[in-house]
Design a protein around this motif. Structure first.
Motif, mmCIF file in Angstrom:
data_model
loop_
_atom_site.group_PDB
_atom_site.id
_atom_site.type_symbol
_atom_site.label_atom_id
_atom_site.label_comp_id
_atom_site.label_asym_id
_atom_site.label_seq_id
_atom_site.Cartn_x
_atom_site.Cartn_y
_atom_site.Cartn_z
ATOM 1 N N ARG A 236 0.498 -1.389 0.082
ATOM 2 C CA ARG A 236 0.295 -0.258 0.079
ATOM 3 C C ARG A 236 0.902 1.020 -0.116
ATOM 4 N NH1 ARG A 236 -5.648 -1.365 1.417
ATOM 5 N NH2 ARG A 236 -5.287 -3.505 0.795
ATOM 6 N N VAL A 237 0.307 2.373 -0.382
ATOM 7 C CA VAL A 237 1.129 3.470 -0.384
ATOM 8 C C VAL A 237 0.668 4.047 0.909
ATOM 9 C CG1 VAL A 237 1.449 5.725 -2.156
ATOM 10 C CG2 VAL A 237 0.631 3.667 -2.744
ATOM 11 N N ARG B 174 3.784 9.326 0.184
ATOM 12 C CA ARG B 174 4.250 8.118 -1.285
ATOM 13 C C ARG B 174 5.258 7.362 -0.918
ATOM 14 N NH1 ARG B 174 1.914 9.554 -6.185
ATOM 15 N NH2 ARG B 174 0.535 11.440 -6.081
ATOM 16 N N LEU C 167 6.169 2.955 0.321
ATOM 17 C CA LEU C 167 5.710 2.057 0.077
ATOM 18 C C LEU C 167 5.280 1.364 1.117
ATOM 19 C CD1 LEU C 167 6.487 0.955 -3.361
ATOM 20 C CD2 LEU C 167 4.361 2.385 -2.556
ATOM 21 N N PRO D 148 -0.718 1.081 -5.235
ATOM 22 C CA PRO D 148 -0.359 1.881 -5.698
ATOM 23 C C PRO D 148 -0.957 2.124 -7.356
ATOM 24 C CG PRO D 148 1.497 0.540 -4.931
ATOM 25 C CD PRO D 148 -0.372 -0.012 -4.826
ATOM 26 N N ASP E 90 -1.788 5.792 -9.157
ATOM 27 C CA ASP E 90 -0.860 6.390 -10.153
ATOM 28 C C ASP E 90 -2.421 6.846 -11.303
ATOM 29 O OD1 ASP E 90 1.650 5.339 -8.669
ATOM 30 O OD2 ASP E 90 1.593 3.295 -9.418
ATOM 31 N N LEU F 86 -1.974 12.390 0.583
ATOM 32 C CA LEU F 86 -0.615 11.524 1.553
ATOM 33 C C LEU F 86 0.367 12.209 2.196
ATOM 34 C CD1 LEU F 86 0.057 9.034 -1.667
ATOM 35 C CD2 LEU F 86 -1.295 8.283 0.074
#
Length: 232
Positions: free
Chosen positions: A67-68, A72, A74, A138, A142, A153
């Protein structure tokens, strides 16, 4: 609230990003204390679910998915496994209520949301907070509006948040049959979730987090709140 109103002060200049060290330290202390207590209280249930998952179908007890997170970064988010091990990487990344890939225990976990319980480990590891936007995979980050994602985020993702209450029954929001569940999610559900999460990022407070935590627990345990029909 539209995109212009949410991003008028520049995406990464949200009020959350400008919080004092006292606020951030208080939020982390809140997560550590409440997350640790939650894990201790839920330990018997945690063990029972782990046993049920293992007995129901071969494979590991846990499922980890990338997950993000904040800024950002991961991370691997933990869940109890709901599908047979050989189906985990097959089919869409989203789950509907009557998804045929779900095991018997998986159907119950999907309905009760108890598959999310291991995320208390993510909270203690500081990957997540108890309260915050639900972390996305992701591929959806994106594809979506970058300005809103920059704002969302700027905060740490959480187990409970405004969308966890609003979309408590998200699996019921998809039309049946749905030829492309991921496309439907991205077109009809994700935009509204992004705006709600962006508003949270701008207005986050310790008192607000405590209120959202209480509402999130009630929504998860008793189904209080949530959309009643598919968004238009």
């Amino acid at each position: 609230m539209g995109l212009d109103a949410l991003t008028s002060d520049a995406p990464l200049a949200s009020r959350y990003a400008q919080r004092t060290g006292f606020f951030l330290a208080g939020k982390r202390a809140f997560d550590t204390v409440c997350g640790g207590l939650g894990l201790a209280v839920a330990a018997p249930l945690f063990l029972l679910i782990a046993l049920a998952v293992r007995l129901d179908s071969p494979g590991p007890v846990f499922f980890r998915q990338q997950r993000v997170g904040r800024k950002r970064r991961l991370f691997s988010m933990w869940k109890f496994r709901k599908m047979p091990h050989d189906l985990l990487e097959q089919g869409p990344m989203l789950t509907t209520r009557n998804d045929r890939r779900l095991t018997r225990v998986g159907h119950w976990l999907e309905r009760s949301k108890l598959d999310e319980l291991p995320q208390l480990l993510n909270v203690l590891a500081s990957d997540m907070s108890l309260v915050g936007p639900r972390p996305e995979v992701p591929k959806f980050v994106d594809r979506a509006t970058p300005e809103l994602w920059d704002l969302v985020l700027s905060v740490k993702p959480g187990i409970f948040g405004p969308n966890q209450i609003r979309y408590r029954n998200e699996a019921d929001l998809y039309p049946a049959p749905c030829a492309d569940i991921e496309a439907y999610y991205q077109r009809h559900i994700l935009p509204g979730k992004l705006e709600v999460d962006a508003r949270y990022a701008q207005e986050a407070s310790l008192l607000g987090d405590a209120w959202l935590l209480l509402r999130g627990v009630l929504a998860t345990a008793f189904g209080v709140g949530g959309e009643k029909s598919p968004p238009r």
